[in-house]
Scaffold this active site. Structure first.
Site, PDB file in Angstrom:
ATOM      1  CE  LYS A  12      -2.025  -1.117   3.909  1.00 21.57           C
ATOM      2  NZ  LYS A  12      -1.320  -2.390   4.202  1.00 21.57           N
TER       3      LYS A  12
ATOM      4  NE  ARG B  89      -4.727  -1.031   9.807  1.00 21.82           N
ATOM      5  CZ  ARG B  89      -3.636  -0.580   9.206  1.00 21.82           C
ATOM      6  NH1 ARG B  89      -3.615   0.591   8.638  1.00 21.82           N
ATOM      7  NH2 ARG B  89      -2.569  -1.319   9.157  1.00 21.82           N
TER       8      ARG B  89
ATOM      9  NE  ARG C  57       7.751  -2.325   6.385  1.00 22.24           N
ATOM     10  CZ  ARG C  57       6.432  -2.271   6.516  1.00 22.24           C
ATOM     11  NH1 ARG C  57       5.693  -1.770   5.548  1.00 22.24           N
ATOM     12  NH2 ARG C  57       5.856  -2.738   7.583  1.00 22.24           N
TER      13      ARG C  57
ATOM     14  NE  ARG D 189       6.005  -0.116  10.041  1.00 17.53           N
ATOM     15  CZ  ARG D 189       4.900  -0.172   9.292  1.00 17.53           C
ATOM     16  NH1 ARG D 189       4.870   0.448   8.126  1.00 17.53           N
ATOM     17  NH2 ARG D 189       3.842  -0.818   9.693  1.00 17.53           N
TER      18      ARG D 189
ATOM     19  NE  ARG E 250       2.041  -4.553  10.991  1.00 18.77           N
ATOM     20  CZ  ARG E 250       3.140  -4.556  10.234  1.00 18.77           C
ATOM     21  NH1 ARG E 250       4.255  -5.108  10.666  1.00 18.77           N
ATOM     22  NH2 ARG E 250       3.110  -4.001   9.056  1.00 18.77           N
TER      23      ARG E 250
HETATM   24  P1  AP5 Z   1       4.845  -1.584   1.922  1.00 14.43           P
HETATM   25  O1  AP5 Z   1       4.519  -0.769   0.731  1.00 14.43           O
HETATM   26  O2  AP5 Z   1       5.588  -0.930   3.034  1.00 14.43           O
HETATM   27  O3  AP5 Z   1       3.540  -2.347   2.446  1.00 14.43           O
HETATM   28  P2  AP5 Z   1       2.254  -1.785   3.179  1.00 14.43           P
HETATM   29  O4  AP5 Z   1       1.079  -2.434   2.548  1.00 14.43           O
HETATM   30  O5  AP5 Z   1       2.267  -0.303   3.260  1.00 14.43           O
HETATM   31  O6  AP5 Z   1       2.471  -2.476   4.592  1.00 14.43           O
HETATM   32  P3  AP5 Z   1       2.413  -1.838   6.035  1.00 14.43           P
HETATM   33  O7  AP5 Z   1       3.189  -2.789   6.902  1.00 14.43           O
HETATM   34  O8  AP5 Z   1       2.829  -0.419   6.061  1.00 14.43           O
HETATM   35  O9  AP5 Z   1       0.918  -1.958   6.328  1.00 14.43           O
HETATM   36  P4  AP5 Z   1       0.256  -1.912   7.647  1.00 14.43           P
HETATM   37  O10 AP5 Z   1      -1.129  -1.821   7.213  1.00 14.43           O
HETATM   38  O11 AP5 Z   1       0.557  -3.047   8.553  1.00 14.43           O
HETATM   39  O12 AP5 Z   1       0.957  -0.676   8.410  1.00 14.43           O
HETATM   40  P5  AP5 Z   1       0.482   0.808   8.688  1.00 14.43           P
HETATM   41  O13 AP5 Z   1       1.668   1.667   8.709  1.00 14.43           O
HETATM   42  O14 AP5 Z   1      -0.665   1.166   7.856  1.00 14.43           O
HETATM   43  O15 AP5 Z   1       5.680  -2.862   1.421  1.00 14.43           O
HETATM   44  C1  AP5 Z   1       6.181  -3.821   2.355  1.00 14.43           C
HETATM   45  C2  AP5 Z   1       7.580  -4.270   1.915  1.00 14.43           C
HETATM   46  O16 AP5 Z   1       7.496  -4.947   0.664  1.00 14.43           O
HETATM   47  C3  AP5 Z   1       8.600  -3.149   1.696  1.00 14.43           C
HETATM   48  O17 AP5 Z   1       9.846  -3.612   2.088  1.00 14.43           O
HETATM   49  C4  AP5 Z   1       8.555  -2.893   0.187  1.00 14.43           C
HETATM   50  O18 AP5 Z   1       9.770  -2.360  -0.294  1.00 14.43           O
HETATM   51  C5  AP5 Z   1       8.300  -4.307  -0.344  1.00 14.43           C
HETATM   52  N1  AP5 Z   1       7.510  -4.310  -1.566  1.00 14.43           N
HETATM   53  C6  AP5 Z   1       6.418  -3.546  -1.841  1.00 14.43           C
HETATM   54  N2  AP5 Z   1       5.928  -3.839  -3.059  1.00 14.43           N
HETATM   55  C7  AP5 Z   1       6.719  -4.844  -3.544  1.00 14.43           C
HETATM   56  C8  AP5 Z   1       6.731  -5.604  -4.754  1.00 14.43           C
HETATM   57  N3  AP5 Z   1       5.818  -5.385  -5.719  1.00 14.43           N
HETATM   58  N4  AP5 Z   1       7.679  -6.544  -4.910  1.00 14.43           N
HETATM   59  C9  AP5 Z   1       8.602  -6.771  -3.964  1.00 14.43           C
HETATM   60  N5  AP5 Z   1       8.661  -6.083  -2.792  1.00 14.43           N
HETATM   61  C10 AP5 Z   1       7.733  -5.133  -2.588  1.00 14.43           C
HETATM   62  O19 AP5 Z   1      -0.067   0.659  10.190  1.00 14.43           O
HETATM   63  C11 AP5 Z   1       0.816   0.412  11.250  1.00 14.43           C
HETATM   64  C12 AP5 Z   1       0.064   0.435  12.563  1.00 14.43           C
HETATM   65  O20 AP5 Z   1      -0.507   1.731  12.781  1.00 14.43           O
HETATM   66  C13 AP5 Z   1      -1.119  -0.528  12.673  1.00 14.43           C
HETATM   67  O21 AP5 Z   1      -0.733  -1.815  13.060  1.00 14.43           O
HETATM   68  C14 AP5 Z   1      -1.957   0.179  13.741  1.00 14.43           C
HETATM   69  O22 AP5 Z   1      -1.436  -0.023  15.033  1.00 14.43           O
HETATM   70  C15 AP5 Z   1      -1.787   1.640  13.384  1.00 14.43           C
HETATM   71  N6  AP5 Z   1      -2.800   2.125  12.428  1.00 14.43           N
HETATM   72  C16 AP5 Z   1      -2.572   2.662  11.199  1.00 14.43           C
HETATM   73  N7  AP5 Z   1      -3.715   2.976  10.596  1.00 14.43           N
HETATM   74  C17 AP5 Z   1      -4.706   2.615  11.443  1.00 14.43           C
HETATM   75  C18 AP5 Z   1      -6.111   2.661  11.370  1.00 14.43           C
HETATM   76  N8  AP5 Z   1      -6.744   3.137  10.274  1.00 14.43           N
HETATM   77  N9  AP5 Z   1      -6.834   2.193  12.431  1.00 14.43           N
HETATM   78  C19 AP5 Z   1      -6.218   1.723  13.517  1.00 14.43           C
HETATM   79  N10 AP5 Z   1      -4.882   1.636  13.657  1.00 14.43           N
HETATM   80  C20 AP5 Z   1      -4.131   2.083  12.621  1.00 14.43           C
HETATM   81 MG    MG Z   2       2.515   1.095   4.805  1.00 17.61          MG
END
Ligand code: AP5
Ligand code: MG
Length: 224
Positions: free
Chosen positions: A14, A89, A128, A161, A172
């Site tokens: 994402k 979410r 990552r 992270r 997660r």
């Molecule tokens: P990346 O693009 O970083 O993946 P992502 O989908 O953004 O994964 P996240 O871990 O950021 O999602 P998340 O939903 O758990 O975390 P968030 O920060 O939203 O890609 C991942 C890896 O793969 C990278 O190394 C990248 O380089 C690699 N990659 C990407 N595309 C690729 C490809 N095509 N081929 C190969 N490699 C690739 O949330 C974190 C925390 O915040 C949550 O757990 C929660 O505690 C809180 N939070 C955030 N939003 C909310 C909400 N709305 N409600 C409640 N709590 C929330």
């Molecule tokens: Mg992300």
């Protein structure tokens, strides 16, 4: 105006795709995870509330993230469109978003649902690297920075992270299955969901997204 939501499990890409599309379409990426990580780093009241929950892989309370998004949508740069990454979410967040948009006379154009098998997700998260300054993400093997350990854009040393540790990753993924996966069903009746295969290089995935958007611009009414 282009109002987009990214759905998909942790590690689906994402953030990676939202950053690319934000540049391509000149609309802001609104990542609740990035905003919360900044709040944690600054030690603000929101950050203090979110820190332990985030590090253990649990969701932050709906009212906290709803307020963050409402503020982000009010900013001048979001008036041309936005790319929501990591929000909504839960069903409660999705209904709150509907209300925020209705109040502004806006609506969601597309929900981009990134589909990636579970084993690929774990590999992506464990490798990552993240820039603590501009939140760009890399992967040690599949998406390495040009210079090892340094952000391509601002030379900041990259970090892992805290919630990319195995225990937090498990939590997660479980939170996603319990509370977020069903949101595709929430949006489906509106005909706005586009499921995109999220495997392949970041360039390939971006190409699929762009053609899904383009097909629908030229094909008229959207398919479910
Ligand atoms: P990346 O693009 O970083 O993946 P992502 O989908 O953004 O994964 P996240 O871990 O950021 O999602 P998340 O939903 O758990 O975390 P968030 O920060 O939203 O890609 C991942 C890896 O793969 C990278 O190394 C990248 O380089 C690699 N990659 C990407 N595309 C690729 C490809 N095509 N081929 C190969 N490699 C690739 O949330 C974190 C925390 O915040 C949550 O757990 C929660 O505690 C809180 N939070 C955030 N939003 C909310 C909400 N709305 N409600 C409640 N709590 C929330
Ligand atoms: Mg992300």
């Amino acid at each position: 105006m282009l109002n987009l939501i990214f759905l998909g499990p942790p590690g689906a890409g994402k953030g990676t795709q939202a950053q690319r599309l934000a540049r391509r379409f000149a609309i802001p990426q609104l990542s609740t995870g990035d905003i919360l990580r900044r709040a944690v780093a600054e030690g603000s009241p929101v950050g203090k509330r979110a820190k332990a929950l985030m590090e253990s892989g649990k969701l932050v309370p709906d009212e906290v993230v709803n307020e963050i998004v409402d503020e982000a949508l009010a900013r001048p740069e979001a008036q041309r469109g936005f790319l929501l990454d990591g929000f909504p979410r839960t069903v409660a967040q999705a209904t709150a978003l509907d209300e925020m948009l209705a109040r502004r006379g806006r609506k969601i154009d597309y929900v981009l649902n990134l589909d990636v098998p579970a084993e690929v997700l774990v590999d992506r998260l464990s490798g990552r690297l993240t820039c603590p300054r501009d939140a760009s993400t890399y992967h040690v093997r599949t998406n390495p920075p040009r210079r090892p350990g340094l952000c391509d854009r601002d030379d900041t040393p990259l970090v892992q992270r805290p919630d990319d540790q195995p225990e937090a990753v498990r939590r997660r993924l479980a939170e996603y299955q319990d509370k977020t996966a069903l949101l595709t069903g929430y949006y489906k009746p509106r005909g706005v969901v586009r499921t995109i295969a999220g495997v392949g290089t970041p360039e390939e995935v971006e190409g699929r997204i762009v053609s899904a958007l383009r097909d629908n611009v030229t094909a008229g009414p959207a398919n479910p």
